[in-house]
Motif scaffolding. Sequence first.
Motif, mmCIF file in Angstrom:
data_model
loop_
_atom_site.group_PDB
_atom_site.id
_atom_site.type_symbol
_atom_site.label_atom_id
_atom_site.label_comp_id
_atom_site.label_asym_id
_atom_site.label_seq_id
_atom_site.Cartn_x
_atom_site.Cartn_y
_atom_site.Cartn_z
ATOM 1 N N PRO A 1 0.702 -1.252 -0.153
ATOM 2 C CA PRO A 1 0.060 -0.070 0.043
ATOM 3 C C PRO A 1 0.958 1.199 -0.112
ATOM 4 C CG PRO A 1 -0.711 -1.588 1.700
ATOM 5 C CD PRO A 1 0.644 -2.047 1.090
ATOM 6 N N PRO A 2 0.328 2.302 -0.698
ATOM 7 C CA PRO A 2 1.124 3.656 -0.749
ATOM 8 C C PRO A 2 1.763 4.063 0.572
ATOM 9 C CG PRO A 2 -0.867 3.930 -2.045
ATOM 10 C CD PRO A 2 -1.148 2.434 -1.457
ATOM 11 N N LYS A 3 0.709 3.783 1.549
ATOM 12 C CA LYS A 3 1.261 4.321 2.848
ATOM 13 C C LYS A 3 2.517 3.685 3.680
ATOM 14 C CE LYS A 3 -1.939 7.616 4.188
ATOM 15 N NZ LYS A 3 -1.489 8.983 4.379
ATOM 16 N N ALA A 4 2.522 2.492 3.126
ATOM 17 C CA ALA A 4 3.616 1.396 3.376
ATOM 18 C C ALA A 4 4.762 1.995 2.791
ATOM 19 C CB ALA A 4 3.386 0.144 3.378
ATOM 20 N N VAL A 5 4.847 2.477 1.447
ATOM 21 C CA VAL A 5 5.624 2.699 0.566
ATOM 22 C C VAL A 5 6.144 4.094 1.040
ATOM 23 C CG1 VAL A 5 6.262 3.338 -1.747
ATOM 24 C CG2 VAL A 5 4.734 1.624 -1.658
ATOM 25 N N GLU A 6 5.535 4.888 1.528
ATOM 26 C CA GLU A 6 5.932 6.146 2.141
ATOM 27 C C GLU A 6 6.775 6.132 3.021
ATOM 28 O OE1 GLU A 6 2.751 9.183 2.848
ATOM 29 O OE2 GLU A 6 2.038 8.645 0.815
ATOM 30 N N GLU A 7 6.282 5.227 4.099
ATOM 31 C CA GLU A 7 7.037 4.909 5.320
ATOM 32 C C GLU A 7 8.325 4.253 4.964
ATOM 33 O OE1 GLU A 7 4.724 3.384 8.500
ATOM 34 O OE2 GLU A 7 5.979 2.524 9.631
ATOM 35 N N ALA A 8 8.344 3.448 4.238
ATOM 36 C CA ALA A 8 9.689 2.733 3.970
ATOM 37 C C ALA A 8 10.802 3.689 3.427
ATOM 38 C CB ALA A 8 9.698 1.827 2.831
ATOM 39 N N LYS A 9 10.220 4.756 2.454
ATOM 40 C CA LYS A 9 10.958 5.639 1.988
ATOM 41 C C LYS A 9 11.395 6.804 2.887
ATOM 42 C CE LYS A 9 9.887 5.023 -2.761
ATOM 43 N NZ LYS A 9 9.143 5.483 -4.040
ATOM 44 N N ALA A 10 10.557 7.029 3.789
ATOM 45 C CA ALA A 10 11.024 7.903 5.001
ATOM 46 C C ALA A 10 12.234 7.253 5.891
ATOM 47 C CB ALA A 10 9.923 8.198 5.947
ATOM 48 N N LEU A 11 12.217 5.904 5.958
ATOM 49 C CA LEU A 11 13.382 5.189 6.419
ATOM 50 C C LEU A 11 14.297 5.077 5.653
ATOM 51 C CD1 LEU A 11 10.835 2.470 8.367
ATOM 52 C CD2 LEU A 11 12.236 4.346 9.526
ATOM 53 N N GLY A 12 14.501 5.496 4.370
ATOM 54 C CA GLY A 12 15.319 5.248 3.425
ATOM 55 C C GLY A 12 15.575 3.839 2.964
ATOM 56 N N MET A 13 14.649 3.033 2.892
ATOM 57 C CA MET A 13 14.683 1.661 2.727
ATOM 58 C C MET A 13 13.598 1.555 1.667
ATOM 59 S SD MET A 13 13.473 -0.915 5.809
ATOM 60 C CE MET A 13 14.561 -0.502 7.256
ATOM 61 N N GLN A 14 14.017 0.387 0.689
ATOM 62 C CA GLN A 14 13.177 0.125 -0.192
ATOM 63 C C GLN A 14 12.109 -0.811 0.311
ATOM 64 O OE1 GLN A 14 13.631 -0.001 -3.657
ATOM 65 N NE2 GLN A 14 15.627 0.561 -3.764
ATOM 66 N N PRO A 15 10.849 -0.232 -0.386
ATOM 67 C CA PRO A 15 9.759 -0.828 0.279
ATOM 68 C C PRO A 15 9.413 -2.211 0.314
ATOM 69 C CG PRO A 15 8.993 1.092 -1.592
ATOM 70 C CD PRO A 15 10.576 0.502 -1.618
ATOM 71 N N ASP A 16 10.291 -3.033 -0.406
ATOM 72 C CA ASP A 16 9.982 -4.582 -0.197
ATOM 73 C C ASP A 16 10.985 -5.057 0.788
ATOM 74 O OD1 ASP A 16 12.297 -4.122 -1.946
ATOM 75 O OD2 ASP A 16 11.429 -5.216 -3.682
ATOM 76 N N MET A 17 12.141 -4.182 0.920
ATOM 77 C CA MET A 17 12.770 -4.437 2.294
ATOM 78 C C MET A 17 12.339 -4.023 3.442
ATOM 79 S SD MET A 17 15.792 -5.197 3.626
ATOM 80 C CE MET A 17 17.314 -5.175 2.430
ATOM 81 N N PHE A 18 11.593 -3.172 3.478
ATOM 82 C CA PHE A 18 10.643 -2.832 4.785
ATOM 83 C C PHE A 18 9.644 -3.865 4.954
ATOM 84 C CE2 PHE A 18 6.461 -0.818 6.137
ATOM 85 C CZ PHE A 18 7.263 -0.296 7.350
ATOM 86 N N TYR A 19 9.105 -4.436 4.023
ATOM 87 C CA TYR A 19 8.077 -5.440 3.852
ATOM 88 C C TYR A 19 8.740 -6.534 4.440
ATOM 89 C CZ TYR A 19 4.362 -8.880 2.420
ATOM 90 O OH TYR A 19 3.791 -9.945 2.226
ATOM 91 N N CYS A 20 9.822 -7.132 4.036
ATOM 92 C CA CYS A 20 10.582 -8.616 4.296
ATOM 93 C C CYS A 20 10.961 -8.216 5.892
ATOM 94 C CB CYS A 20 11.596 -8.791 3.094
ATOM 95 S SG CYS A 20 11.080 -9.206 1.819
ATOM 96 N N LEU A 21 11.627 -7.228 6.098
ATOM 97 C CA LEU A 21 11.943 -6.911 7.474
ATOM 98 C C LEU A 21 10.812 -7.205 8.467
ATOM 99 C CD1 LEU A 21 14.699 -4.108 7.469
ATOM 100 C CD2 LEU A 21 15.190 -6.432 8.357
ATOM 101 N N ARG A 22 9.588 -6.656 8.162
ATOM 102 C CA ARG A 22 8.641 -6.711 9.009
ATOM 103 C C ARG A 22 8.070 -8.101 9.101
ATOM 104 N NH1 ARG A 22 4.543 -2.503 9.983
ATOM 105 N NH2 ARG A 22 3.407 -4.349 10.722
ATOM 106 N N LEU A 23 8.024 -8.967 7.946
ATOM 107 C CA LEU A 23 7.714 -10.563 7.817
ATOM 108 C C LEU A 23 8.641 -10.932 8.794
ATOM 109 C CD1 LEU A 23 6.004 -12.704 6.529
ATOM 110 C CD2 LEU A 23 7.920 -12.630 4.805
ATOM 111 N N LEU A 24 9.973 -11.019 8.860
ATOM 112 C CA LEU A 24 10.976 -11.532 9.575
ATOM 113 C C LEU A 24 10.683 -11.247 10.886
ATOM 114 C CD1 LEU A 24 13.571 -13.215 10.050
ATOM 115 C CD2 LEU A 24 14.782 -10.893 9.664
ATOM 116 N N GLU A 25 10.368 -10.196 11.221
ATOM 117 C CA GLU A 25 10.262 -9.675 12.731
ATOM 118 C C GLU A 25 9.008 -10.181 13.311
ATOM 119 O OE1 GLU A 25 12.111 -8.066 14.795
ATOM 120 O OE2 GLU A 25 13.543 -6.838 13.729
ATOM 121 N N GLU A 26 7.965 -10.291 12.613
ATOM 122 C CA GLU A 26 6.895 -10.796 12.986
ATOM 123 C C GLU A 26 6.526 -12.254 12.936
ATOM 124 O OE1 GLU A 26 3.705 -8.422 11.708
ATOM 125 O OE2 GLU A 26 5.041 -6.281 11.954
#
Lengths: 492, 492
Positions: A414-439
């Motif tokens: 979702p666009p909001k997640a893309v935004e959040e990832a970008k704010a963290l200086g991260m590729q959106p799918d890296m953000f997704y995979c890190l969340r998947l790993l953590e959870e």
Amino acid sequence: DQTSHLICNGGKTLTMDTLNPQVKAVEYAVRGPIVIKAGEIEKYLEEGGTKPFSEVIKANIGDAHAMGQQPITFLRQVVALCTFPELMDSPSFPEDAKWRARRILQGCGGHSLGSYSASPGVECIRKDIAAYIEQRDEGVPSDWENIYLTTGASDGIMTILRLLVSGKDSSRTGVMIPIPQYPLYSAAISEMDAVQVNYYLDEDNCWALDINELYRAYQAAKLHCQPKVICIINPGNPTGQVQSKKCIEEVLHFAYEENLFVMSDEVYQDNVYTPDCQFHSFKKVLYEMGPEYFNSVELASFHSTSKGYTGECGFRGGYMEVINMDPEVKAQLVKLLSVRLCPPLAGQAAMDVIVNPPQPDEHSYKQFHQEKSSVLGALADKAKLTEQILNAVPGIKCNPVQGAMYAFPRIFIPPKAVEEAKALGMQPDMFYCLRLLEETGICVVPGSGFGQKDGTYHFRMTILPSIEKLKVLLGKVRDFHISFLKEYSALE
Amino acid sequence: DQTSHLICNGGKTLTMDTLNPQVKAVEYAVRGPIVIKAGEIEKYLEEGGTKPFSEVIKANIGDAHAMGQQPITFLRQVVALCTFPELMDSPSFPEDAKWRARRILQGCGGHSLGSYSASPGVECIRKDIAAYIEQRDEGVPSDWENIYLTTGASDGIMTILRLLVSGKDSSRTGVMIPIPQYPLYSAAISEMDAVQVNYYLDEDNCWALDINELYRAYQAAKLHCQPKVICIINPGNPTGQVQSKKCIEEVLHFAYEENLFVMSDEVYQDNVYTPDCQFHSFKKVLYEMGPEYFNSVELASFHSTSKGYTGECGFRGGYMEVINMDPEVKAQLVKLLSVRLCPPLAGQAAMDVIVNPPQPDEHSYKQFHQEKSSVLGALADKAKLTEQILNAVPGIKCNPVQGAMYAFPRIFIPPKAVEEAKALGMQPDMFYCLRLLEETGICVVPGSGFGQKDGTYHFRMTILPSIEKLKVLLGKVRDFHISFLKEYSALE
């Protein structure tokens, strides 16, 4: 004194500033940041820490034995006999394994696996490989002097690229690779400072290679570099497609026309699952195109002990067959290989078993084929299962896993997640995979590590866990994805 | 049509003209032209051809098993158990070997030698290596996270040089190496397009490293490049000297002062034969120089399964210990290693046995130490014998073989022979070695392949053949040399 010493020469010799910038540029997602993070979480759990899960499942790398796949008994018997020849007297080893081990040892200096082999490999193993290729390709001739054993396929790929990418002109040498690709290619290109020329596989058409896209990429690249080589991965990694014969013909015709060196990465040649797909080797297709092609296109194809039904990654075995290489260049290739002395002998022996398996009249035939079919049958089941479960999740779309060992589903972020990832200086799918790993404890690799069309997101996961574990894993992915979508859509 | 195709694109893509010029520049004498010639003669003899000798003796490479050295039983038992764990139930394998194999397998994914290890190697093996180094160095601390398993020592050396030699600035990066050197160094420098900075070992002083010569070489090099690293081979290859503690201190002080990264190639650390010589590790000496040195000098030292008393070349095992490396650079090193996935697991297991041999209270202790002493004792005898016989030949002068596995005698080549060689466009010692090969079947490597002072000539031969064969070999060298001198002096 020490202080003035440190001040006058600035401390360390090797720093991030003085480090070879080409090393800095290398990226290798399969063992990248997410995998380092997974290792940290594993340690944390081992030391009694708690997480919402009890174990990390590493679906990031095609490491079959680590996922519980059992070795092929016959292969291990031959390598053990080569390692400890006193076992030749043991009645618990079958004669067909002993016969092969004796033959390999006769090809080794001092009849020992501890001697260097010739740099291109043990001669009788090279001959067995050539015989195997002739049989696989239904009679297309293979010359054993064109066979070079390697330390895994990666080593062979790096070596051929090293010949092609020209020292000071490196930044003019174009290397065409598929996108998505296996990141060894991009890493090698970075390390050698060559130009990566991307041709995009067609996700809407089961990741097929589209010849028009190849021409487009080539023409665009010619404006700023000289493309000299095209790399193809078939069956595809991370994309799992199996190329049609027609498509291979088109690629070879293109290479012929544009005078490109062809590197065909065929390490998954035994991993084809869909009944309507079949593996066609680039060499066989080239042969069938006629002598004007077969006698001119420079082709290196790569194989490995690490994949197929053996999954012997740790042995670091592999080979390449190189045809139509200029004889003087071949001498240079052998010279370059000789600096590294030789590939590991145990890996060479393992490769020999793969190309010279038990025959129907041999004692070990039945067990070998049971084990082989069992591994390949399970992989086919898991390929199908993975595709089905993933495609039932809203916001995930997965092409059929026709071959290889991976699914590479497209994920909606979702666009909001893309935004959040970008704010963290991260590729959106890296953000997704890190969340998947953590959870969930599931470790997969973001699509950005393999390359993907802008604005699309994917991850690569192996289909190697046992069917029970794979079901759990896919269930967790589904639940995670649904709650991820909810979380970020609710924010809109 | 085909003709116009070949004309318009000039035939092959990869030719001697388009080949990476840095590959062309690589030379590797140990497997160079003379060895290729030796292989041709071997084939010729096998096919029934006749020569003034019945077999080729390959004294060109430190390949112990090929020369008949037997493997260490315990090492092979452990590797065989790891390879085929069903042997754990076999009563013919000792418990101490089983215990080690179990421990190694517990460190492997899926308890299989067929899984990838972490890129720096199996964790418990890294820990065993660190413990071994601490013991070897009498308590100097070793951190297992500074240990990286490698694919033979060559792989580690190439990797560290790859970090140090800076891409586009490569032709400004100076790498100091001894002359004579092991040609892996010059080959790596050529391949990376760095600057080879020669410091000459002192032949008149048993090939000792002279610190003044180091300063001279460094100052001269600074005029045209930036020396960043100094490589030392101790015990020496091809020169066989064992460095004194004082000399190592001087080198380390020099590196400290001039801010050089130190690479110490210590693969022959177990191969010391002369009673008045002792192996001192660079790391231990650095420690004893005090914390201002021990906490600052960047040092990588290399070891291998291929040499010592095991001679397990084919396993391609080895490790490096890297101290004082910038933590960020270390992360880059791990990333670079990860692209090649991991060193071969069988080689890692073999390395583990070397650093974790049977203890006095263990079953295999006696046999292990018998085998080890027998190999090292024979090598010491052969080192002495080689020196003595060679020094009795007029026109040959051989320094004591204090360590390693080679003699590097200086040979007098008469001016007429030098002229004849030059007329053939050949190095005089290449001419000499080719004649030796053609007339006696003995294959040694010309000194020019290792580097030597202008106007001096040498060859490198291994001391690995059995004592009987070595006597025959040395007798033949003597007879050849005398007749060679006669032939070319008669012409004057």
